[in-house]
Design a protein around this motif. Sequence first.
Motif, PDB file in Angstrom:
ATOM      1  N   LYS A  89      54.380  41.489 -40.582  1.00  0.00           N
ATOM      2  CA  LYS A  89      55.078  40.380 -41.356  1.00  0.00           C
ATOM      3  C   LYS A  89      55.692  39.394 -40.782  1.00  0.00           C
ATOM      4  O   LYS A  89      56.040  39.286 -39.538  1.00  0.00           O
ATOM      5  N   VAL A  90      55.405  38.214 -41.271  1.00  0.00           N
ATOM      6  CA  VAL A  90      55.788  36.906 -40.829  1.00  0.00           C
ATOM      7  C   VAL A  90      57.251  36.703 -40.896  1.00  0.00           C
ATOM      8  O   VAL A  90      57.709  36.906 -41.950  1.00  0.00           O
ATOM      9  N   SER A  91      57.677  36.235 -39.864  1.00  0.00           N
ATOM     10  CA  SER A  91      59.328  35.792 -39.750  1.00  0.00           C
ATOM     11  C   SER A  91      59.486  34.808 -38.640  1.00  0.00           C
ATOM     12  O   SER A  91      58.529  34.541 -38.123  1.00  0.00           O
ATOM     13  N   ASP A  92      60.700  34.149 -38.675  1.00  0.00           N
ATOM     14  CA  ASP A  92      60.897  33.047 -37.855  1.00  0.00           C
ATOM     15  C   ASP A  92      60.684  33.536 -36.276  1.00  0.00           C
ATOM     16  O   ASP A  92      60.119  32.732 -35.394  1.00  0.00           O
ATOM     17  N   ALA A  93      60.927  34.733 -36.116  1.00  0.00           N
ATOM     18  CA  ALA A  93      60.543  35.395 -34.872  1.00  0.00           C
ATOM     19  C   ALA A  93      59.159  35.348 -34.238  1.00  0.00           C
ATOM     20  O   ALA A  93      58.888  35.530 -33.119  1.00  0.00           O
ATOM     21  N   LEU A  94      58.259  35.193 -35.198  1.00  0.00           N
ATOM     22  CA  LEU A  94      56.907  35.114 -34.940  1.00  0.00           C
ATOM     23  C   LEU A  94      56.346  33.848 -34.732  1.00  0.00           C
ATOM     24  O   LEU A  94      55.097  33.367 -34.715  1.00  0.00           O
ATOM     25  N   ASP A  95      57.241  32.694 -34.820  1.00  0.00           N
ATOM     26  CA  ASP A  95      56.848  31.311 -34.594  1.00  0.00           C
ATOM     27  C   ASP A  95      55.986  31.242 -33.364  1.00  0.00           C
ATOM     28  O   ASP A  95      56.854  31.399 -32.216  1.00  0.00           O
ATOM     29  N   GLY A  96      54.811  30.839 -33.285  1.00  0.00           N
ATOM     30  CA  GLY A  96      54.007  30.688 -32.274  1.00  0.00           C
ATOM     31  C   GLY A  96      53.067  31.826 -31.841  1.00  0.00           C
ATOM     32  O   GLY A  96      52.345  31.903 -30.958  1.00  0.00           O
ATOM     33  N   LEU A  97      53.159  32.859 -32.882  1.00  0.00           N
ATOM     34  CA  LEU A  97      52.148  33.950 -32.618  1.00  0.00           C
ATOM     35  C   LEU A  97      50.773  33.607 -32.543  1.00  0.00           C
ATOM     36  O   LEU A  97      50.210  32.653 -33.018  1.00  0.00           O
ATOM     37  N   VAL A  98      50.178  34.107 -31.580  1.00  0.00           N
ATOM     38  CA  VAL A  98      48.502  33.958 -31.348  1.00  0.00           C
ATOM     39  C   VAL A  98      47.951  35.414 -31.578  1.00  0.00           C
ATOM     40  O   VAL A  98      48.206  36.377 -30.873  1.00  0.00           O
ATOM     41  N   VAL A  99      46.886  35.436 -32.543  1.00  0.00           N
ATOM     42  CA  VAL A  99      45.890  36.470 -32.810  1.00  0.00           C
ATOM     43  C   VAL A  99      44.568  36.097 -32.633  1.00  0.00           C
ATOM     44  O   VAL A  99      44.267  34.951 -32.640  1.00  0.00           O
ATOM     45  N   ARG A 100      43.778  37.115 -31.890  1.00  0.00           N
ATOM     46  CA  ARG A 100      42.355  36.703 -31.895  1.00  0.00           C
ATOM     47  C   ARG A 100      41.485  37.785 -32.612  1.00  0.00           C
ATOM     48  O   ARG A 100      41.967  38.875 -32.945  1.00  0.00           O
ATOM     49  N   MET A 101      40.458  37.307 -33.428  1.00  0.00           N
ATOM     50  CA  MET A 101      39.468  38.100 -34.046  1.00  0.00           C
ATOM     51  C   MET A 101      38.403  38.855 -33.193  1.00  0.00           C
ATOM     52  O   MET A 101      37.942  38.183 -32.264  1.00  0.00           O
ATOM     53  N   PRO A 102      38.210  40.038 -33.647  1.00  0.00           N
ATOM     54  CA  PRO A 102      37.000  40.713 -33.270  1.00  0.00           C
ATOM     55  C   PRO A 102      35.583  39.897 -33.641  1.00  0.00           C
ATOM     56  O   PRO A 102      35.737  39.183 -34.627  1.00  0.00           O
ATOM     57  N   GLU A 103      34.565  40.206 -32.804  1.00  0.00           N
ATOM     58  CA  GLU A 103      33.242  39.700 -33.246  1.00  0.00           C
ATOM     59  C   GLU A 103      32.943  40.005 -34.574  1.00  0.00           C
ATOM     60  O   GLU A 103      32.560  39.069 -35.539  1.00  0.00           O
ATOM     61  N   SER A 104      33.223  41.150 -35.106  1.00  0.00           N
ATOM     62  CA  SER A 104      32.886  41.605 -36.527  1.00  0.00           C
ATOM     63  C   SER A 104      33.837  42.447 -37.089  1.00  0.00           C
ATOM     64  O   SER A 104      34.639  43.143 -36.466  1.00  0.00           O
ATOM     65  N   GLN A 105      34.178  42.443 -38.342  1.00  0.00           N
ATOM     66  CA  GLN A 105      35.168  43.356 -39.283  1.00  0.00           C
ATOM     67  C   GLN A 105      34.186  44.178 -39.818  1.00  0.00           C
ATOM     68  O   GLN A 105      35.078  45.135 -40.495  1.00  0.00           O
ATOM     69  N   HIS A 106      32.997  44.526 -39.657  1.00  0.00           N
ATOM     70  CA  HIS A 106      32.297  45.438 -40.368  1.00  0.00           C
ATOM     71  C   HIS A 106      31.531  46.222 -39.474  1.00  0.00           C
ATOM     72  O   HIS A 106      30.923  45.624 -38.422  1.00  0.00           O
TER      73      HIS A 106
END
Length: 106
Positions: A89-106
Amino acid sequence: MAKITYIEHDGAEHVVDVKNGLSVMEGAVKNNIPGIDADCGGACACATCHVYVDPAWLDKTGDRTAMEESMLDFAEGVEDNSRLSCQIKVSDALDGLVVRMPESQH
């Protein structure tokens, strides 16, 4: 509102503002970020919103639930920092969060 950086497997970065209360997955879908399929719409019933949370942010994104752990069994390339973005869940505490996606979701 939090600024979140989504990084595709090929390194392409997307920095977007996401409203508090939405999930990281919803932020990706609403901003047409490629790499998060979200087949179940955020019901924690698949693993097509799998992301790797930047290690600096792991403490702020919370722990995986038992249901999330169960769904991650269906994801490829699961790592210690793997999460389902529908469960963050997004909140002010996550301002600046970095996430990376995998090569595939399937």
